[in-house]
Design a protein around this motif. Structure first.
Motif, PDB file in Angstrom:
ATOM      1  N   ARG A  22     -10.608   3.211  14.815  1.00 57.52           N
ATOM      2  CA  ARG A  22     -12.022   2.854  14.189  1.00 57.52           C
ATOM      3  C   ARG A  22     -12.504   4.019  13.703  1.00 57.52           C
ATOM      4  N   LEU A  23     -12.166   5.335  14.143  1.00 62.02           N
ATOM      5  CA  LEU A  23     -12.910   6.486  13.428  1.00 62.02           C
ATOM      6  C   LEU A  23     -12.398   6.880  12.255  1.00 62.02           C
ATOM      7  N   THR A  24     -11.137   6.691  12.054  1.00 61.31           N
ATOM      8  CA  THR A  24     -10.273   6.867  10.889  1.00 61.31           C
ATOM      9  C   THR A  24     -10.820   5.819   9.831  1.00 61.31           C
ATOM     10  N   ARG A  25     -11.115   4.813  10.023  1.00 60.62           N
ATOM     11  CA  ARG A  25     -11.454   3.766   9.299  1.00 60.62           C
ATOM     12  C   ARG A  25     -13.150   3.987   8.536  1.00 60.62           C
ATOM     13  N   GLY A  26     -13.703   4.393   9.680  1.00 59.60           N
ATOM     14  CA  GLY A  26     -15.206   4.668   9.064  1.00 59.60           C
ATOM     15  C   GLY A  26     -15.105   6.021   8.346  1.00 59.60           C
ATOM     16  N   LEU A  27     -14.361   6.863   8.649  1.00 61.05           N
ATOM     17  CA  LEU A  27     -14.121   8.102   7.856  1.00 61.05           C
ATOM     18  C   LEU A  27     -13.678   8.107   6.475  1.00 61.05           C
ATOM     19  N   LEU A  28     -12.688   6.854   6.248  1.00 61.89           N
ATOM     20  CA  LEU A  28     -12.088   6.438   5.081  1.00 61.89           C
ATOM     21  C   LEU A  28     -13.226   5.957   4.123  1.00 61.89           C
ATOM     22  N   LEU A  29     -14.030   5.015   5.037  1.00 57.04           N
ATOM     23  CA  LEU A  29     -15.077   4.071   4.110  1.00 57.04           C
ATOM     24  C   LEU A  29     -16.018   5.246   3.351  1.00 57.04           C
ATOM     25  N   ARG A  30     -16.610   6.287   4.365  1.00 53.68           N
ATOM     26  CA  ARG A  30     -17.536   7.149   3.749  1.00 53.68           C
ATOM     27  C   ARG A  30     -17.054   8.104   2.747  1.00 53.68           C
ATOM     28  N   VAL A  31     -15.778   8.249   2.701  1.00 53.77           N
ATOM     29  CA  VAL A  31     -15.107   9.266   1.423  1.00 53.77           C
ATOM     30  C   VAL A  31     -15.191   8.300   0.397  1.00 53.77           C
ATOM     31  N   GLY A  32     -14.698   7.019   0.541  1.00 55.11           N
ATOM     32  CA  GLY A  32     -14.615   6.210  -0.509  1.00 55.11           C
ATOM     33  C   GLY A  32     -16.005   5.837  -1.217  1.00 55.11           C
ATOM     34  N   VAL A  33     -17.102   5.746  -0.312  1.00 57.87           N
ATOM     35  CA  VAL A  33     -18.373   5.565  -1.230  1.00 57.87           C
ATOM     36  C   VAL A  33     -18.766   6.933  -1.720  1.00 57.87           C
ATOM     37  N   LEU A  34     -18.423   7.945  -1.093  1.00 60.08           N
ATOM     38  CA  LEU A  34     -18.950   9.445  -1.753  1.00 60.08           C
ATOM     39  C   LEU A  34     -18.350   9.474  -3.073  1.00 60.08           C
ATOM     40  N   LEU A  35     -16.942   9.110  -3.207  1.00 58.37           N
ATOM     41  CA  LEU A  35     -16.128   9.362  -4.398  1.00 58.37           C
ATOM     42  C   LEU A  35     -16.579   8.305  -5.449  1.00 58.37           C
ATOM     43  N   THR A  36     -16.917   7.210  -4.878  1.00 61.17           N
ATOM     44  CA  THR A  36     -17.429   6.175  -6.046  1.00 61.17           C
ATOM     45  C   THR A  36     -18.953   6.769  -6.637  1.00 61.17           C
ATOM     46  N   ALA A  37     -19.748   7.384  -5.781  1.00 63.70           N
ATOM     47  CA  ALA A  37     -20.837   8.003  -6.220  1.00 63.70           C
ATOM     48  C   ALA A  37     -20.499   9.064  -7.326  1.00 63.70           C
ATOM     49  N   VAL A  38     -19.760   9.761  -6.991  1.00 65.15           N
ATOM     50  CA  VAL A  38     -19.370  11.086  -7.613  1.00 65.15           C
ATOM     51  C   VAL A  38     -18.982  10.363  -9.284  1.00 65.15           C
ATOM     52  N   CYS A  39     -18.041   9.416  -9.291  1.00 65.90           N
ATOM     53  CA  CYS A  39     -17.519   8.912 -10.407  1.00 65.90           C
ATOM     54  C   CYS A  39     -18.595   8.172 -11.392  1.00 65.90           C
TER      55      CYS A  39
END
Length: 360
Positions: A7-24
């Motif tokens: 669960r911790l890994t999934r949450g971390l990946l989700l946050r990283v994905g949102v951050l990358l999307t915002a940067v793009c």
């Protein structure tokens, strides 16, 4: 334990994905803004395709420069024509500009003191000299013969052809307003009614709201310098006094050829209201009885200030193109001027003014 790490890994990946999307998104917006704001990205007002560069020859560059100059010249021409239209409201291409609305006035312009001493004698001397000196001559006075029959025969209107009343009578457009309290001499009103004028007599003591009698309209109403409180109207079911502007609006009248008023010392505040609200422009001739034995309703100050206020009101009439043509002092009235005997002046004067610029 294993499920918690997952669960911790999934949450971390989700946050990283949102951050990358915002940067793009931010990078895309920045590049798009830079591309639109680049000077080389516009050619004759048309955007070029991104990623391509277009070679511009010297001839094309000269043509572009001439095109830009033509557009700048066109814009300057439009601005120049707009300025001309503003300066010349009669320009045929556009509707005329709306006239400026009148500035609302809260008080009259007081005239300078008659003398440095600011005494009653100086103010009274100036005022009495003013109201006893005609400013224009009038060829004919209505009901002149009535002046020999009594003190109330002083009411007179000007029928000189160079003013408008005679023409209004001949064209059957003459209108007369007469304000008085109680039974008053109406020989002038009868003369104008026989001449073809539409005559309205106002008296708040009448028993009926409106009555037609002897070719005249009688109304249970009088003029005042203010409109009544709406609560009073609701209690009485009708208003006995109104401002002249309100009466004109209620009756649907735009002009009054002759306005006659004997208001028993309310004339000063009523005249002030006519000046402040610009109603005098709707009046052709003003016939007024002045009462000088006291200051008048709601006129305050010491005696010199009162007379200065009176004189300033009459000068406002003069600035509104009214000229005094008839004066009558009632010999039966006591010789009192603010409770004093000043120059043996009468306590009542009947004055008549004509609006020399009135063209209805």
């Amino acid at each position: 334990m294993h499920m918690g790490k997952e669960r911790l890994t999934r949450g971390l990946l989700l946050r990283v994905g949102v951050l990358l999307t915002a940067v793009c998104v931010c990078v895309h917006v920045y590049l798009e803004t830079a591309r639109r704001g680049a000077p080389a990205a516009l050619t004759l007002g048309r955007p070029t395709q991104p990623g391509r560069t277009k070679q511009v020859s010297a001839a094309e560059a000269g043509e572009q420069d001439r095109s830009v100059k033509r557009r700048i010249s066109y814009v300057r021409t439009l601005k120049k024509e707009a300025r001309k239209r503003d300066e010349d409201p009669s320009s045929p291409c556009c509707l005329p500009r709306r006239p400026h609305r009148k500035t609302l006035r809260w008080h009259i312009d007081l005239e300078p003191w008659a003398g440095e001493s600011r005494s009653l004698e100086d103010e009274a001397e100036r005022f009495l000299s003013y109201i006893t000196t005609p400013q224009v001559s009038c060829a004919s006075l209505v009901s002149r013969e009535a002046a020999q029959q009594g003190t109330k025969g002083a009411w007179a209107a000007c029928l000189d052809p160079k003013y408008s009343l005679t023409h209004r009578i001949h064209s059957k457009h003459c209108r007369v307003y007469s304000f008085g309290l109680g039974v008053d001499d109406r020989s002038l009103e009868n003369s104008l009614a026989r001449a073809g004028c539409e005559v309205h007599c106002f008296d708040p003591s009448l028993k009926q709201p409106h009555l037609q009698q002897d070719d005249m309209w009688l109304h249970r109403l009088s003029v005042d310098w203010r409109d009544p409180n709406p609560a009073i109207i609701a209690q009485r079911q009708y208003a006995s006094t109104k401002k002249l502007a309100t009466i004109l609006n209620d009756f649907g009248h735009r002009q009054v050829d002759v306005l006659k008023a004997d208001m028993e010392s309310a004339e000063w505040k009523i005249l002030e209201n006519l000046v402040l609200e610009g109603v005098l422009e709707s009046v052709g001739q003003l016939l007024l009885e002045l009462h000088l034995h006291w200051a008048g309703f709601e006129v305050g100050g010491d005696d010199p200030s009162v007379v200065r206020f009176w004189f300033s009101l009459l000068k406002e009439l003069e600035r509104a193109n009214f000229r005094l043509f008839h004066i009558h002092s009632d010999p039966a009235k006591p010789r009192l001027f603010l409770h004093k005997n000043v120059r043996n002046a009468s306590s009542a004067y009947t004055l008549s003014w004509v609006n020399t610029e009135w063209r209805p």
